[in-house]
Design an enzyme around this catalytic site. Structure first.
Site, PDB file in Angstrom:
ATOM      1  N   ASP A 188     -14.009  76.664  92.564  1.00 27.56           N
ATOM      2  CA  ASP A 188     -14.917  76.686  93.699  1.00 27.56           C
ATOM      3  C   ASP A 188     -15.084  78.089  94.271  1.00 27.56           C
ATOM      4  O   ASP A 188     -14.103  78.798  94.496  1.00 27.56           O
ATOM      5  CB  ASP A 188     -14.373  75.749  94.784  1.00 27.56           C
ATOM      6  CG  ASP A 188     -15.323  75.547  95.936  1.00 27.56           C
ATOM      7  OD1 ASP A 188     -16.500  75.946  95.820  1.00 27.56           O
ATOM      8  OD2 ASP A 188     -14.899  74.971  96.942  1.00 27.56           O
TER       9      ASP A 188
ATOM     10  N   SER B  67     -16.789  70.344 102.360  1.00 26.53           N
ATOM     11  CA  SER B  67     -17.755  71.421 102.238  1.00 26.53           C
ATOM     12  C   SER B  67     -18.324  71.798 103.606  1.00 26.53           C
ATOM     13  O   SER B  67     -17.581  72.231 104.483  1.00 26.53           O
ATOM     14  CB  SER B  67     -18.853  71.009 101.246  1.00 26.53           C
ATOM     15  OG  SER B  67     -19.666  72.101 100.900  1.00 26.53           O
TER      16      SER B  67
ATOM     17  N   HIS C 221     -15.951  71.714  93.124  1.00 30.64           N
ATOM     18  CA  HIS C 221     -16.549  71.442  94.424  1.00 30.64           C
ATOM     19  C   HIS C 221     -17.368  70.150  94.332  1.00 30.64           C
ATOM     20  O   HIS C 221     -18.242  70.011  93.493  1.00 30.64           O
ATOM     21  CB  HIS C 221     -17.463  72.602  94.824  1.00 30.64           C
ATOM     22  CG  HIS C 221     -17.914  72.549  96.239  1.00 30.64           C
ATOM     23  ND1 HIS C 221     -17.249  73.185  97.256  1.00 30.64           N
ATOM     24  CD2 HIS C 221     -18.974  71.934  96.830  1.00 30.64           C
ATOM     25  CE1 HIS C 221     -17.875  72.980  98.407  1.00 30.64           C
ATOM     26  NE2 HIS C 221     -18.926  72.214  98.174  1.00 30.64           N
TER      27      HIS C 221
END
Length: 404
Positions: A344, A191, A374
């Site tokens: 995501d 991320s 995610h």
């Protein structure tokens, strides 16, 4: 004080159960009840922060961080402590944790990896991602360094990136000290950590650092803060009410006052001039069949921005070390491994980045796991561990073993 704490816990539990039962779910996701529960628990950590601050228990961010770190450890697979040696130390004043595998001792230099944790530049820590970093060290038989970079809002951009660059350079320059081959060091993260890894690659290239990392491992990375209406954002919004969390964390990272967070969330932080300048780098034509829903409408490049937002904010959002996808020059970067996940909002920019790297002559491998979410690499253990999360970790380990 005890009553206040009980009040927070009770309110959070009630709201959490209600949210979990009402939250819509992408039908492509496997093990939906586990994913629904994990996603709801993430949301509850933010709610706990808001309520805790109102009751005078601390700041919203610190309370959220407390619960977020513990949640990630709770949902991650544990690693036998006898298989990995941990050491907390400093690399040029930057706190790091070093993981050395113990099961396959060797006198020959090992491969290494510098890992930057996710959490939107505001959450997460070495502790929250300790199981993940230990897993990579043991399964890929490499020395892993996890960086405790300083975070926003206390330390907005460029401080987190600068910390990661400093720690990375130190590790590569002193690789022999850790029995690591400096030419076999990967960098990576999940991320926001994936964003930092891509930015570190650009920064090291642009400053002439040698040797460059051998690979960049980008796990569902944030790669652009220009447009929060790519097809994957559009798809994600069908299963979440709004983009307020993204507006908050991006706002904090960019150093924007809270009053501008809603404008960021609603895509009103970028001038038409900047949209036109960078639109060619967000080509939906490169996305595979089925990625763009029939009712998707791209952002109008002439969309008027919120003129109360300082123009400098848009310039920072499109800085190449904030939004690596928007870099004009992607040549001479480390080989890239980009992992995306189907549900995501960030999926499309990962695909676009891999495509642009290949166009620039950089070897890039894109791996998509369509049935997961995610944050999946931290949802691999206990009752809430997901098979798709374990598959994602296995794919990353395979890439590390075969290519670093």
């Amino acid at each position: 004080m005890a009553f206040k704490v009980l009040l927070v816990v009770g309110a959070v539990l009630v709201a959490g159960v209600a949210y979990m039962l009402s939250r819509p779910m992408n039908p492509a996701v496997s093990e939906p009840w586990k994913v629904r529960t994990v996603g709801s628990l993430y949301g509850i950590t933010f709610l706990a922060g808001v309520l805790g601050e109102k009751l005078g228990l601390g700041t919203q961010m610190n309370i959220t961080r407390y619960f977020f770190d513990r949640l990630l450890v709770f949902t991650s697979s544990t690693v036998d402590p006898q298989l990995v040696q941990r050491e907390d130390t400093l690399f040029d004043s930057i706190a790091v944790r070093i993981y050395r595998p113990t099961k396959a001792k060797t006198s020959s230099p090992r491969a290494g990896m510098v890992f930057y944790h996710g959490g939107g530049w505001v959450l997460g820590s070495v502790a929250s991602h300790d199981p993940v970093a230990a897993h990579f060290a043991v399964e890929a038989n490499m020395v892993v360094v996890s960086v405790e970079y300083r975070m926003a809002p206390e330390f907005p951009y460029p401080v987190p990136l600068d910390d990661c660059v400093t720690a990375t350079k130190y590790f590569i320059q002193h690789a022999a000290k850790f029995n690591v081959d400096p030419n076999r060091v990967a960098i990576g993260g999940d991320s926001a950590g994936g964003n930092l890894a891509a930015a570190v690659s650009l920064k090291l290239r642009d400053t002439g650092f040698r040797p460059m990392p051998k690979a960049q491992v980008l796990i569902y990375p944030v790669l652009q803060l220009l447009d929060f209406n790519t097809p994957s954002y559009f798809r994600a919004f069908k299963y979440q009410s709004d983009n307020s969390v993204m507006g908050m964390i991006v706002g904090y990272y960019l150093g924007a006052p809270k009053k501008h967070h809603a404008s960021i969330a609603n895509n009103l932080h970028i001038s038409p001039e900047l949209r036109k300048r960078y639109a060619p780098y967000l080509k939906t034509e490169v996305l595979p069949d089925g990625f763009v829903l029939p009712d998707y409408k791209p952002t109008d490049v002439n969309l008027q921005w919120d003129k109360t937002v300082p123009k400098d904010l848009g310039l920072t959002a499109t800085d190449i070390y904030v939004s690596p996808l928007l870099a004009d020059d992607l040549k001479n970067l480390p080989e890239a491994f980009v992992l995306t996940v189907g549900s995501d909002a960030l999926r499309d920019e990962g695909v676009m980045f891999a495509y642009r790297l290949k166009e620039a002559g950089v070897k890039a491998t894109w791996v998509d796991i369509p049935d997961t979410f995610h944050g999946c690499i931290c949802a691999t253990g206990g009752l809430l561990g997901t098979k798709s999360g374990r598959r994602a970790n296995e794919a990353i380990v395979k890439l590390l073993k075969e290519n670093v």
